[in-house]
Write an enzyme that holds these catalytic residues in place. Sequence first.
Site, PDB file in Angstrom:
ATOM      1  N   CYS A   1     103.482  78.015 110.783  1.00 33.68           N
ATOM      2  CA  CYS A   1     103.306  79.425 109.305  1.00 33.68           C
ATOM      3  C   CYS A   1     102.836  80.247 109.842  1.00 33.68           C
ATOM      4  CB  CYS A   1     104.140  78.180 108.131  1.00 33.68           C
ATOM      5  SG  CYS A   1     101.943  77.615 107.662  1.00 33.68           S
TER       6      CYS A   1
ATOM      7  N   ASP B   1     100.051  72.640 111.802  1.00 35.06           N
ATOM      8  CA  ASP B   1     100.472  73.815 110.360  1.00 35.06           C
ATOM      9  C   ASP B   1      98.334  73.606 111.056  1.00 35.06           C
ATOM     10  OD1 ASP B   1      99.318  75.587 108.226  1.00 35.06           O
ATOM     11  OD2 ASP B   1     100.926  73.803 107.070  1.00 35.06           O
TER      12      ASP B   1
ATOM     13  N   ARG C   1     102.891  80.041  93.344  1.00 32.52           N
ATOM     14  CA  ARG C   1     101.646  79.365  94.262  1.00 32.52           C
ATOM     15  C   ARG C   1     100.876  78.852  93.573  1.00 32.52           C
ATOM     16  NH1 ARG C   1      99.874  80.813 100.287  1.00 32.52           N
ATOM     17  NH2 ARG C   1     101.798  80.932 101.014  1.00 32.52           N
TER      18      ARG C   1
HETATM   19  N1  NVA Z   1      99.781  73.830 105.336  1.00 26.89           N
HETATM   20  C1  NVA Z   1      99.103  74.764 104.630  1.00 26.89           C
HETATM   21  C2  NVA Z   1      99.851  76.168 104.295  1.00 26.89           C
HETATM   22  C3  NVA Z   1      99.382  77.715 104.477  1.00 26.89           C
HETATM   23  C4  NVA Z   1     100.280  79.046 104.834  1.00 26.89           C
HETATM   24  C5  NVA Z   1      98.173  75.071 103.024  1.00 26.89           C
HETATM   25  O1  NVA Z   1      98.888  74.810 101.993  1.00 26.89           O
HETATM   26  O2  NVA Z   1      97.153  75.325 103.399  1.00 26.89           O
HETATM   27  N1   CP Z   2     102.731  80.672 105.318  1.00 25.34           N
HETATM   28  C1   CP Z   2     102.378  81.591 104.674  1.00 25.34           C
HETATM   29  O1   CP Z   2     103.034  81.175 103.388  1.00 25.34           O
HETATM   30  O2   CP Z   2     101.086  82.318 104.633  1.00 25.34           O
HETATM   31  P1   CP Z   2     100.065  82.793 103.301  1.00 25.34           P
HETATM   32  O3   CP Z   2      99.366  81.935 103.358  1.00 25.34           O
HETATM   33  O4   CP Z   2      98.854  83.951 104.003  1.00 25.34           O
HETATM   34  O5   CP Z   2     101.045  83.658 102.370  1.00 25.34           O
END
Ligand code: NVA
Ligand code: CP
Length: 316
Positions: A270, A230, A114
């Site tokens: 999400c 989101d 990530r």
């Molecule tokens: N669009 C959000 C999703 C978090 C799971 C982000 O990138 O922070």
């Molecule tokens: N939806 C999602 O990816 O959640 P986290 O940021 O908690 O991993």
Amino acid sequence: MSCDISTTKSGPVRHYLQFNDLSRDECLYLFERARVLKQKFKHYETYHPLHDRTLVLIFEKSSTRTRLSFEAGIYQLGGHAVYMNMRDTQLGRGEPAEDTARIISRMVDLIMIRTFEQSMLQRFAMHSRVPVINGLTNEAHPCQVLTDIFTYIEQRGPIQGKVVTWIGDANNMAHTWADAAQQLGFTLRVSTPPEYRLERARLNISRTDCIEEIEDPSAACADADLVTTDVWTSMGFEAENEVRKQAFAHWTVTPERMARARPNALFMHCLPAHRGEEVSAKVIDGPQSVVWEEAENRLHVQKALMEFLLLGRMAS
Ligand code: NVA
Ligand code: CP
């Protein structure tokens, strides 16, 4: 055990960096496989096809669901996980992604990352001997959209031909939904403020006739089969929070907007969510919301994905 050449038992290394890295047929296989793995889990059936395999999780951004679902998932498949916060690694002090990929992939079987830039993930994958999975970048969140579609199918049947309405920021999730729309044959209707629209150049699809842009969020919800949204401010964009709150103030998924969707429409998010911003509490905590099932399904869909990337298709 880690491979010393860029192959797995089932062939050349496959990565999952964006939604379209899996064909339509492979997505459909994974949905069925996730259903089977979920059944095994619900029946306390021990199933350890990834015995002795190691998954490394590298995080440069916060996470609850992604970390837990990958860690619990690999344990449930008989393997183990190593969590690395990028800040505490040499990557965080400037060691090149290419060198880090070469080293980590000599020691483990699977890597989830990530991070911020998709380009960093791509450079990492190019130098990895083992599959690399996108656990979210600024550009894409394919594990989440794969799970959301599995959840839709589980609740309502095939998604092909349906209308999915996206309300809010055209962020990593929205762009991934757009990639999925072409791959799986549904319409993605997108409602964003004019200055936060989808960027066609960022999409990984050849046609855009599966995407409709309707600025008015109420009109965009009309006859939708699924309404999803989101946060207004994704990770990495926190400095824009106040400006975004103003810009998105009229893009809340409210009960009135859900009422314009089909009577059996679902609501997804999400998570994490901000009640009163992108969604009303009455919607996310209401009868059309499947956000908890959606979150749980990350576990089962990602188990199917990890099994597939390492072992290929399994006989059912
Ligand atoms: N669009 C959000 C999703 C978090 C799971 C982000 O990138 O922070
Ligand atoms: N939806 C999602 O990816 O959640 P986290 O940021 O908690 O991993």
